[in-house]
Design a protein around this motif. Structure first.
Motif, PDB file in Angstrom:
ATOM      1  N   LEU A  23       4.875   3.658  -9.413  1.00  0.00           N
ATOM      2  CA  LEU A  23       4.496   4.744  -8.958  1.00  0.00           C
ATOM      3  C   LEU A  23       3.884   5.103  -7.473  1.00  0.00           C
ATOM      4  N   VAL A  24       3.099   4.142  -7.201  1.00  0.00           N
ATOM      5  CA  VAL A  24       2.160   3.908  -6.063  1.00  0.00           C
ATOM      6  C   VAL A  24       3.321   3.577  -5.053  1.00  0.00           C
ATOM      7  N   GLY A  25       3.979   2.399  -5.326  1.00  0.00           N
ATOM      8  CA  GLY A  25       5.262   1.992  -4.381  1.00  0.00           C
ATOM      9  C   GLY A  25       6.288   3.095  -4.123  1.00  0.00           C
ATOM     10  N   VAL A  26       6.611   3.864  -4.971  1.00  0.00           N
ATOM     11  CA  VAL A  26       7.714   5.037  -4.712  1.00  0.00           C
ATOM     12  C   VAL A  26       6.724   5.883  -3.618  1.00  0.00           C
ATOM     13  N   LEU A  27       6.018   6.282  -4.215  1.00  0.00           N
ATOM     14  CA  LEU A  27       5.190   7.586  -3.307  1.00  0.00           C
ATOM     15  C   LEU A  27       4.638   7.131  -1.773  1.00  0.00           C
ATOM     16  N   TRP A  28       4.189   5.719  -2.028  1.00  0.00           N
ATOM     17  CA  TRP A  28       4.006   5.341  -0.682  1.00  0.00           C
ATOM     18  C   TRP A  28       5.284   5.183   0.184  1.00  0.00           C
ATOM     19  N   ILE A  29       6.402   4.783  -0.149  1.00  0.00           N
ATOM     20  CA  ILE A  29       7.543   4.651   0.701  1.00  0.00           C
ATOM     21  C   ILE A  29       8.000   6.280   1.064  1.00  0.00           C
ATOM     22  N   THR A  30       7.903   6.976   0.202  1.00  0.00           N
ATOM     23  CA  THR A  30       8.254   8.450   0.541  1.00  0.00           C
ATOM     24  C   THR A  30       7.438   9.216   1.693  1.00  0.00           C
ATOM     25  N   SER A  32       5.469   7.093   3.682  1.00  0.00           N
ATOM     26  CA  SER A  32       5.121   6.252   5.026  1.00  0.00           C
ATOM     27  C   SER A  32       6.370   6.553   5.754  1.00  0.00           C
ATOM     28  N   VAL A  33       7.468   6.988   5.598  1.00  0.00           N
ATOM     29  CA  VAL A  33       8.494   7.227   6.375  1.00  0.00           C
ATOM     30  C   VAL A  33       8.271   8.111   7.539  1.00  0.00           C
ATOM     31  N   SER A  34       7.686   9.378   7.109  1.00  0.00           N
ATOM     32  CA  SER A  34       7.247  10.107   8.132  1.00  0.00           C
ATOM     33  C   SER A  34       6.262   9.664   9.162  1.00  0.00           C
ATOM     34  N   LEU A  35       5.037   9.033   8.416  1.00  0.00           N
ATOM     35  CA  LEU A  35       4.018   8.396   9.072  1.00  0.00           C
ATOM     36  C   LEU A  35       4.433   7.320  10.197  1.00  0.00           C
ATOM     37  N   PHE A  36       5.394   6.450   9.868  1.00  0.00           N
ATOM     38  CA  PHE A  36       5.977   5.420  10.538  1.00  0.00           C
ATOM     39  C   PHE A  36       6.635   5.925  11.763  1.00  0.00           C
ATOM     40  N   ASP A  37       7.389   6.944  11.487  1.00  0.00           N
ATOM     41  CA  ASP A  37       8.140   7.839  12.737  1.00  0.00           C
ATOM     42  C   ASP A  37       6.974   8.410  13.664  1.00  0.00           C
ATOM     43  N   LYS A  38       5.928   8.925  13.156  1.00  0.00           N
ATOM     44  CA  LYS A  38       4.979   9.410  13.874  1.00  0.00           C
ATOM     45  C   LYS A  38       4.058   8.393  14.653  1.00  0.00           C
ATOM     46  N   LEU A  39       3.665   7.517  14.026  1.00  0.00           N
ATOM     47  CA  LEU A  39       2.817   6.544  14.757  1.00  0.00           C
ATOM     48  C   LEU A  39       3.546   5.473  15.614  1.00  0.00           C
ATOM     49  N   ILE A  40       4.629   4.976  15.293  1.00  0.00           N
ATOM     50  CA  ILE A  40       5.506   4.025  15.929  1.00  0.00           C
ATOM     51  C   ILE A  40       6.270   4.643  17.047  1.00  0.00           C
ATOM     52  N   GLY A  41       6.620   5.929  16.853  1.00  0.00           N
ATOM     53  CA  GLY A  41       7.312   6.729  17.762  1.00  0.00           C
ATOM     54  C   GLY A  41       6.330   7.355  18.878  1.00  0.00           C
ATOM     55  N   GLY A  42       5.242   7.459  18.644  1.00  0.00           N
ATOM     56  CA  GLY A  42       4.092   7.882  19.508  1.00  0.00           C
ATOM     57  C   GLY A  42       3.418   6.838  20.248  1.00  0.00           C
ATOM     58  N   LEU A  57      -4.225   4.921   0.678  1.00  0.00           N
ATOM     59  CA  LEU A  57      -3.908   4.376  -0.804  1.00  0.00           C
ATOM     60  C   LEU A  57      -4.580   4.949  -1.716  1.00  0.00           C
ATOM     61  N   PRO A  58      -6.222   4.929  -1.581  1.00  0.00           N
ATOM     62  CA  PRO A  58      -6.960   5.566  -2.548  1.00  0.00           C
ATOM     63  C   PRO A  58      -6.600   6.906  -3.227  1.00  0.00           C
ATOM     64  N   THR A  59      -5.949   7.788  -1.983  1.00  0.00           N
ATOM     65  CA  THR A  59      -5.475   9.213  -2.571  1.00  0.00           C
ATOM     66  C   THR A  59      -4.239   8.935  -3.442  1.00  0.00           C
ATOM     67  N   LEU A  60      -3.334   8.013  -2.897  1.00  0.00           N
ATOM     68  CA  LEU A  60      -2.329   7.966  -3.692  1.00  0.00           C
ATOM     69  C   LEU A  60      -2.461   7.349  -5.222  1.00  0.00           C
ATOM     70  N   ILE A  61      -3.268   6.353  -5.135  1.00  0.00           N
ATOM     71  CA  ILE A  61      -3.580   5.900  -6.467  1.00  0.00           C
ATOM     72  C   ILE A  61      -4.287   6.801  -7.445  1.00  0.00           C
ATOM     73  N   ARG A  62      -4.924   7.612  -6.910  1.00  0.00           N
ATOM     74  CA  ARG A  62      -5.723   8.794  -7.738  1.00  0.00           C
ATOM     75  C   ARG A  62      -4.549   9.618  -8.263  1.00  0.00           C
ATOM     76  N   THR A  63      -3.594   9.991  -7.438  1.00  0.00           N
ATOM     77  CA  THR A  63      -2.612  11.002  -7.847  1.00  0.00           C
ATOM     78  C   THR A  63      -1.843  10.458  -9.118  1.00  0.00           C
ATOM     79  N   VAL A  64      -1.301   9.084  -9.030  1.00  0.00           N
ATOM     80  CA  VAL A  64      -0.531   8.610  -9.968  1.00  0.00           C
ATOM     81  C   VAL A  64      -1.331   7.961 -11.326  1.00  0.00           C
ATOM     82  N   MET A  65      -2.390   7.711 -11.111  1.00  0.00           N
ATOM     83  CA  MET A  65      -3.207   6.979 -11.911  1.00  0.00           C
ATOM     84  C   MET A  65      -3.061   7.606 -13.274  1.00  0.00           C
ATOM     85  N   PRO A  66      -3.302   9.028 -13.800  1.00  0.00           N
ATOM     86  CA  PRO A  66      -3.217   9.491 -15.113  1.00  0.00           C
ATOM     87  C   PRO A  66      -1.693   9.438 -15.448  1.00  0.00           C
TER      88      PRO A  66
END
Length: 376
Positions: A23-30, A32-42, A57-66
């Motif tokens: 779950l963390v991997g799926v949410l992270w990939i979703t 990170s695409v926009s974050l990668f474009d924003k940072l690397i493109g900048g 990551l702590p925010t993502l883990i808290r979201t999917v842990m339950p």
């Protein structure tokens, strides 16, 4: 702890780790695409991207842990039932309530993890992430040194670099400043250099042209220059008003009256927002106990069937959605009316109540009552 409790607890922890990783991997990939474009493109480096990812990551883990805890409890219970291990334990005289003990241990373990995550790791990561975002947005050089694309470092400003030499020389520079709609100015230069003087950043253009348009007279004036210095320090975007992020405030500070008053007076947060943030962190801990117990108890309601426990599985997922809906509704109510803070604990209380009802019903199935009535 009995041998069966340890066996089931190990399975629950293994499945929990698997579901959490997926779950963390799926949410992270979703995300990170926009974050990668924003940072690397900048113009930022890959290390900055990895740092931002680690801080999120702590925010993502808290979201999917339950959800991961719920999935582990449901999958482990279904697997034990399918392999007849649960049936054997019930045949030895163990009640569904007794077999729920390892699930309770598992819920307590996930609750401790959630407590450390919500009360310390997540606020600290959000606070650090805010500091790094402010530093990145102030790094004007990294924002502008991006060749071959039109950049918009500020509202109404467009900047373009055709090519960047190895020595840092900018070639074929275009700068359009439309922040004043009555007098838009466009600068072009064959070459340019970025010059930094303490906190001031200037763009020195060589062999270029400046075009100024007067909207009042509908006139366009053109000026050729050999070298021209343009102050671009004001183009750096900064954090608005220095407002403190409520989610990054440590839990111990949220409990203090003076901190709550300062957040309300100096940063514009309402009493409902502060109350909701504080009690939501505690409510997430209780959710991690209620959710796996509810999933286990729902599956224990079903008897043996060659088709499996699909009705119970669907019921468990439906109850999970109901708890999530109640949590969302309670959040909006508490923000507007903070004296209803106890509503944030209602989903966890409902889950524990349904768990007790389901385990009691599973321990006394309907066919037992029918057999007793016929014997009477």
């Amino acid at each position: 702890m009995s041998r069966f409790d340890g066996y089931m607890l190990r399975q629950l922890l293994v499945f929990f780790g698997f579901f959490l990783l997926v779950l963390v991997g799926v949410l992270w990939i979703t995300r990170s695409v926009s974050l990668f474009d924003k940072l690397i493109g900048g113009g930022q480096s890959a290390m900055v991207f990895l740092e931002f990812t680690a801080l999120s990551l702590p925010t993502l883990i808290r979201t999917v842990m339950p959800m991961a805890a719920f999935g582990a409890a449901v999958y482990a219970t279904n697997r034990l039932s399918r392999d007849s291990e649960m049936t054997v334990m019930l045949a030895t005289g163990a009640s569904p309530l007794r077999l729920a003990r390892p699930v309770l241990y598992f819920g307590m373990v996930t609750a401790l993890m959630m407590a450390g995550l919500t009360t310390y790791l997540r606020p600290a990561s959000i606070q650090k992430l805010g500091v790094r975002e402010a530093e990145v947005t102030r790094d004007l050089t990294a924002q502008l040194l991006n060749e071959g694309s039109f950049m918009h470092p500020a509202q109404g400003v467009t900047f373009y670099i055709g090519r960047i030499d190895e020595d840092g020389t900018l070639n074929d520079v275009f700068l359009s400043d439309r922040r004043n709609p009555d007098q838009p100015i466009t600068y072009t230069g064959a070459r340019a250099f970025l010059v930094r003087d303490d906190a001031r950043v200037s763009l020195v253009m060589v062999q270029g042209m400046a075009m100024r348009y007067e909207a009042a007279t509908n006139a366009l004036s053109t000026t050729l220059f050999q070298d021209f210095s343009y102050d671009i320090t004001s183009l750096a975007t900064t954090r608005e008003n220095g407002r403190r992020n409520l989610r990054g405030v440590p839990t111990t500070e949220l409990m203090r009256t003076d901190t709550r008053a300062a957040l309300e007076a100096d940063h514009g947060y309402s009493q409902g927002q502060i109350t909701e943030e504080l009690h939501e962190r505690i409510a997430w801990v209780l959710i991690c106990i209620a959710v796996p117990l509810l999933g286990y108890a729902t599956l224990m309601m079903g008897g043996f069937s060659r088709f499996g426990l699909w009705p119970q599985l669907l019921t468990a997922f439906a109850l999970l959605l109901v708890m999530e809906g109640l949590r969302g509704a309670a959040t909006s109510v508490v923000v507007n009316q903070p004296h209803y803070w106890w509503l944030l604990y209602a989903p966890a209380a409902l889950g524990l109540l349904l768990t007790s009802i389901f385990l009691r019903a599973a321990g006394r199935p309907l066919r037992l009552f029918l057999s007793r009535s016929r014997a009477a």
